[in-house]
Write a protein that holds these residues in place. Structure first.
Motif, PDB file in Angstrom:
ATOM      1  N   ALA A 113       0.847  -1.190   0.000  1.00 62.57           N
ATOM      2  CA  ALA A 113       0.000   0.000   0.000  1.00 62.57           C
ATOM      3  C   ALA A 113       0.884   1.244   0.000  1.00 62.57           C
ATOM      4  O   ALA A 113       1.976   1.242   0.584  1.00 62.57           O
ATOM      5  N   LEU A 114       0.401   2.319  -0.634  1.00 64.86           N
ATOM      6  CA  LEU A 114       1.179   3.536  -0.817  1.00 64.86           C
ATOM      7  C   LEU A 114       0.511   4.705  -0.105  1.00 64.86           C
ATOM      8  O   LEU A 114      -0.686   4.945  -0.272  1.00 64.86           O
ATOM      9  N   GLY A 115       1.293   5.460   0.682  1.00 62.60           N
ATOM     10  CA  GLY A 115       0.788   6.659   1.338  1.00 62.60           C
ATOM     11  C   GLY A 115       1.939   7.548   1.762  1.00 62.60           C
ATOM     12  O   GLY A 115       3.114   7.202   1.579  1.00 62.60           O
ATOM     13  N   ASP A 116       1.611   8.691   2.343  1.00 60.00           N
ATOM     14  CA  ASP A 116       2.629   9.590   2.886  1.00 60.00           C
ATOM     15  C   ASP A 116       2.289   9.829   4.346  1.00 60.00           C
ATOM     16  O   ASP A 116       1.578  10.771   4.700  1.00 60.00           O
ATOM     17  N   ASN A 138       4.133  10.580   7.116  1.00 63.56           N
ATOM     18  CA  ASN A 138       4.700  11.711   7.862  1.00 63.56           C
ATOM     19  C   ASN A 138       4.675  13.014   7.065  1.00 63.56           C
ATOM     20  O   ASN A 138       5.278  14.008   7.476  1.00 63.56           O
ATOM     21  N   LYS A 139       4.012  13.018   5.919  1.00 64.37           N
ATOM     22  CA  LYS A 139       3.794  14.234   5.114  1.00 64.37           C
ATOM     23  C   LYS A 139       5.113  14.931   4.769  1.00 64.37           C
ATOM     24  O   LYS A 139       5.220  16.154   4.834  1.00 64.37           O
ATOM     25  N   ASP A 140       6.099  14.117   4.362  1.00 68.65           N
ATOM     26  CA  ASP A 140       7.381  14.696   3.974  1.00 68.65           C
ATOM     27  C   ASP A 140       7.549  14.741   2.457  1.00 68.65           C
ATOM     28  O   ASP A 140       8.605  15.130   1.958  1.00 68.65           O
ATOM     29  N   GLY A 141       6.514  14.326   1.716  1.00 68.86           N
ATOM     30  CA  GLY A 141       6.591  14.360   0.265  1.00 68.86           C
ATOM     31  C   GLY A 141       7.234  13.138  -0.360  1.00 68.86           C
ATOM     32  O   GLY A 141       7.470  13.113  -1.569  1.00 68.86           O
ATOM     33  N   TRP A 142       7.493  12.081   0.444  1.00 67.56           N
ATOM     34  CA  TRP A 142       8.084  10.837  -0.053  1.00 67.56           C
ATOM     35  C   TRP A 142       7.151   9.685   0.301  1.00 67.56           C
ATOM     36  O   TRP A 142       6.563   9.657   1.374  1.00 67.56           O
ATOM     37  N   VAL A 143       7.050   8.705  -0.607  1.00 67.30           N
ATOM     38  CA  VAL A 143       6.071   7.645  -0.428  1.00 67.30           C
ATOM     39  C   VAL A 143       6.511   6.658   0.641  1.00 67.30           C
ATOM     40  O   VAL A 143       7.659   6.208   0.673  1.00 67.30           O
ATOM     41  N   ASP A 144       5.583   6.343   1.543  1.00 68.71           N
ATOM     42  CA  ASP A 144       5.775   5.317   2.559  1.00 68.71           C
ATOM     43  C   ASP A 144       4.981   4.074   2.162  1.00 68.71           C
ATOM     44  O   ASP A 144       4.053   4.145   1.340  1.00 68.71           O
ATOM     45  N   LEU A 145       5.322   2.940   2.733  1.00 64.23           N
ATOM     46  CA  LEU A 145       4.764   1.665   2.299  1.00 64.23           C
ATOM     47  C   LEU A 145       4.197   0.881   3.480  1.00 64.23           C
ATOM     48  O   LEU A 145       4.748   0.917   4.580  1.00 64.23           O
ATOM     49  N   TYR A 146       3.106   0.167   3.227  1.00 66.07           N
ATOM     50  CA  TYR A 146       2.657  -0.871   4.161  1.00 66.07           C
ATOM     51  C   TYR A 146       2.675  -2.189   3.394  1.00 66.07           C
ATOM     52  O   TYR A 146       2.010  -2.335   2.363  1.00 66.07           O
ATOM     53  N   ILE A 147       3.466  -3.141   3.889  1.00 66.03           N
ATOM     54  CA  ILE A 147       3.618  -4.445   3.256  1.00 66.03           C
ATOM     55  C   ILE A 147       2.771  -5.454   4.019  1.00 66.03           C
ATOM     56  O   ILE A 147       3.022  -5.736   5.189  1.00 66.03           O
ATOM     57  N   SER A 148       1.743  -5.989   3.351  1.00 64.88           N
ATOM     58  CA  SER A 148       0.893  -7.004   3.972  1.00 64.88           C
ATOM     59  C   SER A 148       1.545  -8.366   3.808  1.00 64.88           C
ATOM     60  O   SER A 148       1.876  -8.775   2.694  1.00 64.88           O
ATOM     61  N   GLY A 149       1.725  -9.068   4.924  1.00 64.12           N
ATOM     62  CA  GLY A 149       2.426 -10.342   4.900  1.00 64.12           C
ATOM     63  C   GLY A 149       1.552 -11.524   5.268  1.00 64.12           C
ATOM     64  O   GLY A 149       0.642 -11.417   6.103  1.00 64.12           O
ATOM     65  N   THR A 159      -4.345  -7.451   2.483  1.00 65.65           N
ATOM     66  CA  THR A 159      -4.086  -6.181   1.823  1.00 65.65           C
ATOM     67  C   THR A 159      -4.343  -5.034   2.779  1.00 65.65           C
ATOM     68  O   THR A 159      -4.923  -5.209   3.851  1.00 65.65           O
ATOM     69  N   ALA A 160      -3.902  -3.843   2.381  1.00 61.81           N
ATOM     70  CA  ALA A 160      -4.127  -2.630   3.152  1.00 61.81           C
ATOM     71  C   ALA A 160      -4.275  -1.470   2.183  1.00 61.81           C
ATOM     72  O   ALA A 160      -3.857  -1.539   1.024  1.00 61.81           O
ATOM     73  N   VAL A 161      -4.876  -0.393   2.669  1.00 58.83           N
ATOM     74  CA  VAL A 161      -5.071   0.808   1.864  1.00 58.83           C
ATOM     75  C   VAL A 161      -4.829   2.017   2.756  1.00 58.83           C
ATOM     76  O   VAL A 161      -5.291   2.058   3.895  1.00 58.83           O
ATOM     77  N   PHE A 162      -4.097   3.007   2.239  1.00 64.50           N
ATOM     78  CA  PHE A 162      -4.024   4.312   2.886  1.00 64.50           C
ATOM     79  C   PHE A 162      -5.152   5.185   2.337  1.00 64.50           C
ATOM     80  O   PHE A 162      -5.350   5.270   1.125  1.00 64.50           O
ATOM     81  N   ALA A 163      -5.905   5.836   3.230  1.00 64.04           N
ATOM     82  CA  ALA A 163      -6.990   6.727   2.821  1.00 64.04           C
ATOM     83  C   ALA A 163      -7.149   7.810   3.882  1.00 64.04           C
ATOM     84  O   ALA A 163      -6.856   7.592   5.065  1.00 64.04           O
ATOM     85  N   ASP A 164      -7.624   8.956   3.475  1.00 65.67           N
ATOM     86  CA  ASP A 164      -7.916  10.034   4.420  1.00 65.67           C
ATOM     87  C   ASP A 164      -9.353   9.851   4.887  1.00 65.67           C
ATOM     88  O   ASP A 164     -10.299  10.261   4.214  1.00 65.67           O
ATOM     89  N   LEU A 165      -9.510   9.250   6.048  1.00 67.59           N
ATOM     90  CA  LEU A 165     -10.833   8.886   6.543  1.00 67.59           C
ATOM     91  C   LEU A 165     -11.577  10.048   7.182  1.00 67.59           C
ATOM     92  O   LEU A 165     -12.800   9.991   7.323  1.00 67.59           O
ATOM     93  N   ASP A 166     -10.845  11.088   7.593  1.00 62.39           N
ATOM     94  CA  ASP A 166     -11.478  12.201   8.300  1.00 62.39           C
ATOM     95  C   ASP A 166     -11.229  13.552   7.639  1.00 62.39           C
ATOM     96  O   ASP A 166     -11.448  14.606   8.254  1.00 62.39           O
ATOM     97  N   ASP A 202       0.696  10.941 -11.290  1.00 65.60           N
ATOM     98  CA  ASP A 202       0.963   9.733 -10.508  1.00 65.60           C
ATOM     99  C   ASP A 202       2.111  10.001  -9.537  1.00 65.60           C
ATOM    100  O   ASP A 202       3.171   9.392  -9.611  1.00 65.60           O
ATOM    101  N   THR A 203       1.884  10.942  -8.619  1.00 60.37           N
ATOM    102  CA  THR A 203       2.907  11.377  -7.678  1.00 60.37           C
ATOM    103  C   THR A 203       2.419  11.201  -6.249  1.00 60.37           C
ATOM    104  O   THR A 203       1.225  11.015  -6.002  1.00 60.37           O
ATOM    105  N   VAL A 204       3.335  11.312  -5.301  1.00 57.10           N
ATOM    106  CA  VAL A 204       2.977  11.119  -3.903  1.00 57.10           C
ATOM    107  C   VAL A 204       1.987  12.180  -3.438  1.00 57.10           C
ATOM    108  O   VAL A 204       1.137  11.911  -2.576  1.00 57.10           O
ATOM    109  N   ARG A 205       2.043  13.389  -4.007  1.00 56.73           N
ATOM    110  CA  ARG A 205       1.112  14.439  -3.585  1.00 56.73           C
ATOM    111  C   ARG A 205      -0.317  14.139  -3.994  1.00 56.73           C
ATOM    112  O   ARG A 205      -1.263  14.679  -3.412  1.00 56.73           O
ATOM    113  N   SER A 206      -0.513  13.300  -4.995  1.00 54.35           N
ATOM    114  CA  SER A 206      -1.872  12.930  -5.411  1.00 54.35           C
ATOM    115  C   SER A 206      -2.486  11.877  -4.501  1.00 54.35           C
ATOM    116  O   SER A 206      -3.716  11.732  -4.474  1.00 54.35           O
ATOM    117  N   LEU A 207      -1.664  11.136  -3.767  1.00 52.50           N
ATOM    118  CA  LEU A 207      -2.199  10.089  -2.904  1.00 52.50           C
ATOM    119  C   LEU A 207      -3.087  10.704  -1.837  1.00 52.50           C
ATOM    120  O   LEU A 207      -2.680  11.585  -1.089  1.00 52.50           O
TER     121      LEU A 207
END
Length: 512
Positions: free
Chosen positions: A167-170, A172-183, A232-239, A456-461
């Motif tokens: 899953a792809l998200g940011d 800590n809001k630093d402009g670089w993509v962070d990952l969640y790996i579902s195992g 699986t996992a998803v990053f989303a802005d829930l609030d 298709d950039t981190v700011r669009s996530l």
């Protein structure tokens, strides 16, 4: 002697009769009784020359897939992961069909590829690709010349774990993509598939980007570390506070949600779900109230619940229905799947929200059927579901009436606009068989739609998008990566036709 043979013959017919009756009862139990709805949707099948090769005894039953614009021409290519010993492949849509591209991923062909996701990771204008599977987690940097430079990410993954999705998200809001790996636990270590209560399964990881596309494990610091098989996992802005919250689909577990408060640990969000088998995740605003909702597939009514409770206590809450978590605001959620008439479906996998008929309301697609059920020969085989939003809070199936059927062992739908007519097209990604591609057929005299494709950039996530398409109509959308299962969808927002250009406002996750 004749009397003995006569009795045996009668007994044989009786047993055969009971088996036939049992077969009929099973089929009636499994049947989807809701009739097909009326729809303006229509699809035509086109060629996609890919057939997944599944090594049943050696690999977990998953296939990675992604719809992404690899060459920057505005049309998405399709990445489809191979089974063990089968090459991953990329297909380009040209002249009304998909053609295999001459691109190799030599580093990872020894193992099956279970998941994929895409993003311009290095900020050079080209879309890059993540893949995960039996050989680990890989980043493939797009060189811009139909080739990739590949490297494996090393972060101390547990020896017992196979990564299923990324899953792809940011965070800590630093402009670089962070990952969640579902195992998930490795195939050779699987003890059973109905284990709920004991420590068992693979490990999943939240990986923070150091700002140079190297990642380190912050799972314990973030409060999301645990041993449990995860699909699986998803990053989303829930609030709607412009950050990446986290949603996780456990196997033999619940849907976990974590609020991003800006500091670690992340804050658990109360979930109304109980022990179940949530597998695929769709995130979208199905009622257009400005808050994203969550839909999760489940084992459904394919098998009786008593066969699936595993090691749960007899009185422990348990749910085999699909789950629709309506976002009530304030990070409160209510399961409204039964009210929406999308709870009782067959064995499901990847699921996606998208507006197929361009009426402004998000529809749902869900892949179905389980390749490893021991009684598949006598089980009902379901079509992948297309659930059309009625705009009144309910959905109705239209996969047969629209002509986009798939009775194979589905893993996920992929959605994009391959022929550039503004209407969403469908690929059903299947395991142990061919993928199926369908192009939409627009209704006669339909106005030309006006899709919106974000970079298709981190700011669009998790960007929040408001689109005014009429005098009194405002649509609410959010860019959600990695919907489905082991998959990533096009970054195109499909919108109804509007008078003139739609007025668009969007807010992105701004770097600190």
């Amino acid at each position: 002697m004749k009397a003995v043979f006569s009795k045996l013959k009668i007994l044989g017919f009786a047993i055969l009769g009971l088996l036939v009756m049992l077969f009929i009862v099973i089929r009636m139990w499994q049947a989807e009784w809701k009739p097909q709805g009326k729809t303006s949707l229509a699809f035509t099948q086109i060629s996609l020359p890919f057939s997944h090769q599944y090594q049943r005894k050696l690999s977990l039953p998953f296939v990675g897939s992604s719809a992404f614009d690899m060459d920057g021409d505005g049309i998405d290519e399709i990445f489809l992961g191979g089974g063990r010993g089968q090459a991953d492949q990329i297909f380009k849509f040209t002249d009304g069909k998909f053609v295999k591209m001459d691109i190799a991923f030599p580093q990872i062909q020894a193992g099956a590829t279970h998941g994929a996701a895409h993003l311009d990771v290095d900020k050079d204008g080209d879309t890059d690709l993540f893949t995960v599977g039996e050989s680990g987690v890989w980043l493939h940097l797009n060189t811009g010349h139909n080739t990739f430079e590949s490297r494996r990410l090393e972060f101390g993954m547990a020896e017992n774990t196979t990564p299923l999705s990324v899953a792809l998200g940011d965070v800590n809001k630093d402009g670089w993509v962070d990952l969640y790996i579902s195992g998930y636990i490795k195939n050779e270590l699987v003890e059973g598939q109905t284990i709920f209560t004991k420590p068992y399964g693979g490990y999943s990881y939240l990986l923070l980007n150091a700002g140079d596309n190297t990642w380190h494990d912050v799972s314990k610091e973030a409060g999301v570390w645990r041993q449990h098989n995860t699909f699986t996992a998803v990053f989303a802005d829930l609030d709607n506070d412009l950050d990446s919250d986290l949603i996780i689909a456990q196997d033999t577990g619940v849907i976990e949600m974590y609020e991003n408060t800006g500091t670690f640990p992340m804050k658990p969000i109360p979930s109304p779900t109980v022990s179940s088998y949530p597998m695929g995740l769709a995130v979208g605003d199905y009622d257009n109230d400005g808050l994203v909702d969550i839909y999760a597939s489940n084992v459904g009514h394919t098998l009786p619940a008593k066969m699936l409770r595993g090691d749960l206590a007899k009185d422990a809450p348990f749910n085999t229905d699909y789950i629709l978590l309506h976002n009530e605001g304030g990070l409160k959620f209510t399961d409204t799947a039964r009210e929406a008439e999308i709870a009782r479906l067959g064995f499901g996998w990847g699921t996606v929200f998208t507006d197929l008929n361009l009426d402004g309301y998000a529809d749902i697609l869900t892949a179905q059927n389980y390749v490893k059920l021991p009684l598949n020969a006598v089980m009902t085989t379901y079509n992948g579901k297309i659930l059309q939003n009625t705009s009144s809070g309910t959905f109705e199936p239209v996969e047969k009436t629209s002509g986009a059927t798939d009775k194979a062992f589905g893993i996920t739908p992929l959605i994009s606009d391959f022929n550039q007519d503004g209407w969403p097209d469908i690929i059903w990604v299947n395991i142990d068989g061919p993928a199926k591609a369908y192009l939409s057929v627009p209704p006669k005299n339909a106005p030309t739609p006006d899709p919106l494709k974000l970079p298709d950039t981190v700011r669009s996530l998790n960007a929040l998008v408001s689109i005014q398409v009429g005098e009194n109509t405002v649509l609410h959308r959010q860019i959600i990566a990695t919907q489905g299962l082991g998959s990533d969808q096009s970054r195109t927002l499909f919108l109804p036709a509007s008078d003139g250009s739609p007025q668009i406002q969007y807010q992105t996750v701004e770097p600190k």
